[in-house]
Design a protein around this motif. Structure first.
Motif, mmCIF file in Angstrom:
data_model
loop_
_atom_site.group_PDB
_atom_site.id
_atom_site.type_symbol
_atom_site.label_atom_id
_atom_site.label_comp_id
_atom_site.label_asym_id
_atom_site.label_seq_id
_atom_site.Cartn_x
_atom_site.Cartn_y
_atom_site.Cartn_z
ATOM 1 N N GLY A 174 3.574 16.268 38.845
ATOM 2 C CA GLY A 174 4.610 16.720 37.931
ATOM 3 C C GLY A 174 5.890 17.132 38.608
ATOM 4 N N ASP A 175 5.848 17.566 39.879
ATOM 5 C CA ASP A 175 7.078 17.957 40.566
ATOM 6 C C ASP A 175 7.432 17.014 41.710
ATOM 7 O OD1 ASP A 175 5.607 18.843 42.898
ATOM 8 O OD2 ASP A 175 5.180 20.715 41.875
ATOM 9 N N PHE A 203 -1.032 19.869 37.359
ATOM 10 C CA PHE A 203 -1.339 18.450 37.189
ATOM 11 C C PHE A 203 -1.334 17.828 38.579
ATOM 12 C CE2 PHE A 203 -1.028 14.064 36.042
ATOM 13 C CZ PHE A 203 -1.561 13.961 34.764
ATOM 14 N N GLU A 204 -2.538 17.628 39.129
ATOM 15 C CA GLU A 204 -2.695 17.149 40.495
ATOM 16 C C GLU A 204 -3.325 15.760 40.499
ATOM 17 O OE1 GLU A 204 -1.950 19.289 43.359
ATOM 18 O OE2 GLU A 204 -0.907 20.310 41.717
ATOM 19 N N LEU A 211 4.927 23.067 38.540
ATOM 20 C CA LEU A 211 5.269 22.305 37.337
ATOM 21 C C LEU A 211 5.756 23.221 36.221
ATOM 22 C CD1 LEU A 211 5.241 19.634 35.735
ATOM 23 C CD2 LEU A 211 2.827 20.071 35.212
ATOM 24 N N ARG A 212 5.110 24.347 36.063
ATOM 25 C CA ARG A 212 5.464 25.266 34.969
ATOM 26 C C ARG A 212 6.340 26.420 35.421
ATOM 27 N NH1 ARG A 212 1.056 28.334 31.031
ATOM 28 N NH2 ARG A 212 2.555 29.209 29.531
ATOM 29 N N HIS A 213 6.098 26.950 36.626
ATOM 30 C CA HIS A 213 6.735 28.209 37.011
ATOM 31 C C HIS A 213 7.743 28.082 38.154
ATOM 32 C CE1 HIS A 213 4.084 30.493 34.381
ATOM 33 N NE2 HIS A 213 3.068 29.802 34.857
ATOM 34 N N VAL A 228 -7.319 12.886 38.478
ATOM 35 C CA VAL A 228 -6.311 13.847 38.031
ATOM 36 C C VAL A 228 -7.005 15.153 37.659
ATOM 37 C CG1 VAL A 228 -4.597 14.382 36.266
ATOM 38 C CG2 VAL A 228 -4.759 12.049 37.169
ATOM 39 N N LEU A 229 -6.449 16.247 38.156
ATOM 40 C CA LEU A 229 -6.907 17.592 37.798
ATOM 41 C C LEU A 229 -5.827 18.223 36.927
ATOM 42 C CD1 LEU A 229 -8.751 20.100 38.114
ATOM 43 C CD2 LEU A 229 -7.545 20.598 40.246
ATOM 44 N N ILE A 230 -6.209 18.638 35.732
ATOM 45 C CA ILE A 230 -5.255 19.198 34.770
ATOM 46 C C ILE A 230 -5.674 20.618 34.403
ATOM 47 C CG2 ILE A 230 -4.147 18.914 32.510
ATOM 48 C CD1 ILE A 230 -5.104 16.012 32.520
#
Length: 479
Positions: A385-386, A253-254, A157-159, A283-285
């Motif tokens: 997120g992806d 974000f799972e 999501l971020r990288h 949800v795991l954030i």
């Protein structure tokens, strides 16, 4: 089968430590992680340098011997399993396990193919940096395999995937030449990007021997939260809220179905649900900060979750009080594949759909699969997120012959699920690759332009067809 005379040629090249022929030593490396594919190999070739790899490839080309590159053997699609007929040798990169350099100033690590991911994590941490890709098999997965499969994991999501994290590669091509591409150049317009061709090629175009990898600043502070929600649609609404409030600090974000969480709690000792309320989805954030001057991530995440409660998106939530609790939350996520395997026979799908369509897909595809194949159960978890969904269809309760069930139902279920993925505008392989498991489905569903291009590139690089045969590229009678 490959005879002793050929083995002797490789032994003369590599010495006694470079060739493994004991069947007991070979046995763990001829079956895939899931135990679905089983091959045969007369020997494992184990070089210690790129020069030895080049010499192996040159000799293999001379003798017409196929090679199956292998790292940690954690492939989910049989991508590193040798053929059953014994026509190939395993080329193990595990002895090439040096981190050649690691620079905090350059934010760059140059790692050989056999470096285990968790070892790179430790080395980067010691230098005040981190390599932002992690997955459940981090203790055995190797850099070469991760590059060759364009691995994803929980921080895409971020990288981004490995494609975004690999700044350069060193590889041996099928003609035995060495591609020296470790220079981490931001601008390089010398034609085709050979690096990107090799990333995700699953060892069919070249043997990755080293990679230059992008590092990022170490985490100064993080917050890890667990949230119970009613549906994947609410999970997506939560994602958009958290992104709006916290920006690119959102690292993970799972989303996990409650049934899937139950498998972890039932099969993985020492795990417990982070929240007391029973909710249909979880949800795991993770929110990370690399700058100590930033506001505390815990306070920022708690503020975002307060808004989620106000909007009736969240049902229950908890933010980890310390690192031990944060690691316990992530242990649940990283144990999902292991717990699904322990649960019983199943068909597992690593697929992607557009993010906006993912919530409906997670519900509708599961309902449709269970209706079409009575007695089965289906659920999913994924990187919301992806748009990457790990979708599982499990055998009816009480099924004792898992291989038999897969043989009888697998083709029909595969086609059903993959047709649903394509209808949703998605891909049948998000991060695990094609390997041998998905090759025929790729041939069925991919357009002729894609298949033609894959075959043309393969033929140009590997005209003898000696690199990882039977993987990724559909055979002529499969398209």
């Amino acid at each position: 089968m490959i005879g002793q005379a050929i083995i002797d040629r490789f032994s003369a090249l590599l010495g006694p430590k470079g060739v493994i022929t004991d069947p007991d030593d070979i046995a763990p490396w001829v079956s895939d992680w899931r135990g679905r594919y089983h091959g045969t190999a007369a020997a494992i070739l184990s070089p210690v340098s790129v020069e030895e790899v080049a010499a192996i490839v040159a000799l293999a080309g001379e003798l017409g011997v196929a090679l199956v590159p292998q790292g940690g053997n954690t492939s989910m699609v049989g991508g590193a399993t040798p053929p059953a007929d014994g026509s190939a040798l395993i080329l193990s990169l595990r002895r090439m396990n040096r981190i050649r350099s690691l620079s905090a100033d350059d934010n760059l690590a140059i790692c050989e193919a056999g470096v285990i991911l968790s070892n790179l994590h430790d080395a980067a941490e010691a230098a005040g940096r981190r390599f932002p890709l992690s997955l459940g098999a981090k203790g055995s997965a190797t850099i070469g395999g991760l590059v060759s499969t364009n691995a994803g994991g929980t921080q895409v999501l971020r990288h981004g995937t490995m494609r975004a994290l690999v700044e350069g590669v060193e590889a041996v091509l099928p003609d035995g030449s060495i591609f020296h591409g470790l220079d981490a150049l931001k601008k390089d317009n010398r034609g085709y990007d050979i690096k990107q061709l090799l990333i995700g090629a699953e060892g069919t175009l070249g043997v990755i021997t080293a990679a230059a990898l992008r590092l990022v600043p170490a985490i100064a502070a993080r917050a890890v939260g667990w949230v119970g929600v009613a549906s994947p649609a609410d999970a997506l609404a939560l994602l958009r809220l958290v992104e709006a409030e916290l920006g690119d600090a959102v690292e993970g974000f799972e989303v996990i179905a409650d049934e899937t969480l139950g498998f972890v709690l039932g099969h993985i000792p020492g795990t417990r649900s982070p929240i007391e309320t029973r909710t249909a989805w979880h949800v795991l954030i993770e929110v990370d900060h690399g700058d100590l001057r930033d506001p505390g991530p815990v306070e920022r995440l708690e503020g975002a979750l307060a808004q989620a409660f106000e909007r009736e998106i969240a049902i229950d939530a908890v933010v980890a009080a310390n690192e031990a609790q944060a690691e316990a939350f992530w242990r649940i996520r990283e144990s999902l594949s292991e717990s699904e395997k322990a649960q019983g026979p199943a068909l597992q799908y690593d697929i992607s759909v557009p993010v906006a369509r993912m919530p409906a897909f997670m519900i509708d595809a599961a309902d449709a699969a269970m209706a079409r194949f009575p007695g089965t159960t289906a659920s999913s978890f994924g990187h919301l997120g992806d748009g990457n969904v790990h979708f599982h269809v499990r055998a009816p309760k009480g099924t004792s012959d898992g291989p038999g069930w897969i043989a009888a139902q697998g083709q029909a279920i595969n086609a059903f699920v993959h047709d649903a993925v394509v209808a949703a505008g998605g891909s049948i392989s998000a991060e695990h690759g094609i390997g041998q498991m998905k090759r025929t489905e790729l041939a069925r569903l991919a357009g002729p332009a894609r298949i033609g291009a894959l075959r043309a590139i393969k033929a140009a690089f590997d005209p003898q067809g000696l690199f990882n045969p039977g993987k990724l590229i559909p055979l002529p009678d499969e398209a």
